[in-house]
Design a protein around this motif. Structure first.
Motif, short mmCIF file in Angstrom:
data_model
loop_
_atom_site.label_atom_id
_atom_site.label_comp_id
_atom_site.label_asym_id
_atom_site.label_seq_id
_atom_site.Cartn_x
_atom_site.Cartn_y
_atom_site.Cartn_z
N ILE A 130 -11.68 -4.89 10.50
CA ILE A 130 -11.74 -5.17 9.06
C ILE A 130 -10.33 -5.28 8.49
O ILE A 130 -10.00 -6.21 7.76
CB ILE A 130 -12.53 -4.06 8.34
CG1 ILE A 130 -14.01 -4.13 8.73
CG2 ILE A 130 -12.38 -4.19 6.82
CD1 ILE A 130 -14.82 -2.94 8.26
N ASN A 133 -8.53 -8.49 9.35
CA ASN A 133 -9.11 -9.74 8.90
C ASN A 133 -9.17 -9.87 7.38
O ASN A 133 -9.74 -10.83 6.88
CB ASN A 133 -10.51 -9.92 9.50
CG ASN A 133 -10.46 -10.30 10.97
OD1 ASN A 133 -10.22 -11.45 11.34
ND2 ASN A 133 -10.66 -9.31 11.83
N VAL A 134 -8.57 -8.92 6.67
CA VAL A 134 -8.47 -9.08 5.23
C VAL A 134 -7.30 -10.02 4.93
O VAL A 134 -6.39 -10.20 5.75
CB VAL A 134 -8.26 -7.72 4.52
CG1 VAL A 134 -9.48 -6.84 4.71
CG2 VAL A 134 -7.00 -7.02 5.02
N TYR A 135 -7.33 -10.61 3.75
CA TYR A 135 -6.30 -11.59 3.37
C TYR A 135 -4.96 -10.92 3.10
O TYR A 135 -3.91 -11.46 3.41
CB TYR A 135 -6.76 -12.35 2.13
CG TYR A 135 -5.76 -13.35 1.62
CD1 TYR A 135 -5.55 -14.56 2.28
CD2 TYR A 135 -4.99 -13.09 0.48
CE1 TYR A 135 -4.63 -15.48 1.82
CE2 TYR A 135 -4.07 -13.99 0.01
CZ TYR A 135 -3.89 -15.19 0.69
OH TYR A 135 -2.96 -16.09 0.23
N GLU A 136 -4.99 -9.71 2.53
CA GLU A 136 -3.76 -9.03 2.14
C GLU A 136 -3.13 -8.31 3.33
O GLU A 136 -3.83 -7.85 4.24
CB GLU A 136 -4.04 -8.00 1.03
CG GLU A 136 -4.48 -8.59 -0.29
CD GLU A 136 -5.97 -8.85 -0.34
OE1 GLU A 136 -6.65 -8.59 0.68
OE2 GLU A 136 -6.45 -9.31 -1.39
#
Length: 416
Positions: A130, A133-136
């Motif tokens: 998780i 794979n987050v944008y930030e």
């Protein structure tokens, strides 16, 4: 699972290897603690089976060194030993081991322990997945400013691989003027509890691996743990957002054809001049081109646009660093000159501009010539409104045009 097996006895290791292979695990076997640490660094496993007593480096010291590599990254370590003393178990757990297996190894218990840790590892991998794979970008640091976590988005934004940054100081990711003070910021917060950026978001600059500085949005939160604090930084690269904002601001204040500032920018600049007292008067010039309409009518609007561009370039070449030129629209331009020495110099500057504009230019494979009529106005800041100043310069320009075009009419409003 990818399992690292460290055992100096091939006799002990052989049945473990056979069992692990039969259960579908990938196993790497090394013969001593030093080799175990090196193998762990080379390719991090999902589980470590560590013999307690080995040559070169024993299992406890190898466990300590593995844990020291990255304290925030958990990989289960099971120590295998023939000694079942309470003291040795306590030492092993203190070194960073998670469990014990006693020799001779009970393979049913070994299988059960591996499955238990596999469930925990799966949960951890899900959480890591998780985060990765987050944008930030997510970066965690210790109280000393050392990086413990550097996710995939951080790699993409800053250009470093995670393995390059783990254990490094986070100030590597900052401009030098902040990097030099970051340790003091942290120390001051830990002493006083007064945050500078913790608990709030703000726009700051980051520094990529190649040295490029870029705008980013940063928010920092603190996770208080029993023994210390962990700081979590959430980073967004806002380079595209800032570029768009600047483009919108530019278009709002510039003429898209000539690139000169537009009427709105002219009003802003005149406002600023009006608010600051000056030792000498400023000069406002209102320029209207002579002979522009026939170019549009005979050669077309494309030629007219090119003529306006060339006029803008000629005007810019005559201006000093403090001077300002704008296109109001059509074939009308304004110029603000900052405190010319006197009326004679003001007149000379206007004549120089008129001469530059009137030079022949090449358009559509033809040589054409335009002129200009210029109304010039010397004024003291704050004595008249912007509209009044522009109107007086406009009237002076029309008077010059009526007098035969290609002329300058200078009015000294500062003397009245």
């Amino acid at each position: 699972m990818n399992i690292l097996l460290a055992d100096d006895s091939r006799t002990t290791a052989a049945p473990i290897l056979a069992l692990m292979n039969r259960l579908g695990h990938q196993v790497r076997h090394v013969m001593d603690g030093r080799a175990a640490v090196a193998a762990y660094q080379e390719q991090q496993p999902d589980l470590v089976l560590m013999d307690g007593i080995m040559p070169e480096m024993d299992g406890l010291e190898a466990t300590r060194q593995i844990r020291a590599l990255n304290p925030e990254q958990w990989v289960p370590i099971i120590i295998m030993t023939a000694m079942d003393s309470k003291q040795q178990m306590l030492e092993g757990l203190a070194a960073g081991a998670d469990d014990y297996l006693f020799k001779p190894i009970d393979f049913e218990i070994l299988d059960a322990r591996i499955k238990a840790f596999e469930r925990i590892a799966t949960l951890q991998q899900s959480l890591v997945g998780i985060l990765d794979n987050v944008y930030e970008a997510i970066i965690t640091i210790s109280q000393t400013g050392h990086i413990h976590k550097f996710n995939k988005a951080a790699e993409r934004i800053f250009g470093y691989r995670a393995k390059e940054m783990l254990g490094q100081k986070v100030n590597q990711l900052m401009p030098s003027y902040h990097a030099e003070k970051h340790d003091d910021y942290l120390l001051n917060y830990l002493k006083t509890g007064q945050p500078r950026i913790i608990g709030q978001g703000r726009k700051v600059q980051g520094r990529r691996k190649n040295g490029e500085l870029f705008p980013m949005r940063l928010s920092v939160t603190e996770v208080k743990r029993a023994q210390d604090s962990l700081f979590i930084g959430l980073v967004q690269d806002i380079s595209d957002e800032e570029a768009t904002r600047k483009q919108i601001e530019y278009l709002a204040l510039h003429d898209p054809l000539t690139g000169l500032p537009n009427r709105a920018a002219f009003q802003q600049t005149l406002d600023q001049l009006q608010q600051v007292p000056a030792e000498r008067p400023h000069l406002l010039m209102f320029i209207d081109l002579d002979g522009f309409k026939p170019i549009n009518d005979t050669l077309g609007h494309e030629a007219g646009d090119e003529a306006l561009k060339q006029v803008a370039q000629r005007i810019n070449k005559q201006l000093g660093k403090k001077d300002f030129a704008a296109r109001l629209g059509g074939d009308e331009f304004t110029i603000l000159l900052h405190e010319p020495a006197n009326a004679e110099q003001a007149r000379h500057l206007a004549d120089t501009l008129l001469n530059a504009i009137s030079q022949p230019m090449a358009l559509m494979n033809q040589t054409i010539q335009m002129g200009a009529s210029i109304g010039a106005l010397l004024f003291n800041p704050g004595e008249q409104t912007n509209d009044a100043l522009l109107s007086r310069a406009d009237h002076a320009m029309y008077a010059a045009k009526k007098a035969g075009k290609g002329q300058v009419l200078l009015i000294d409003a500062s003397a009245s």
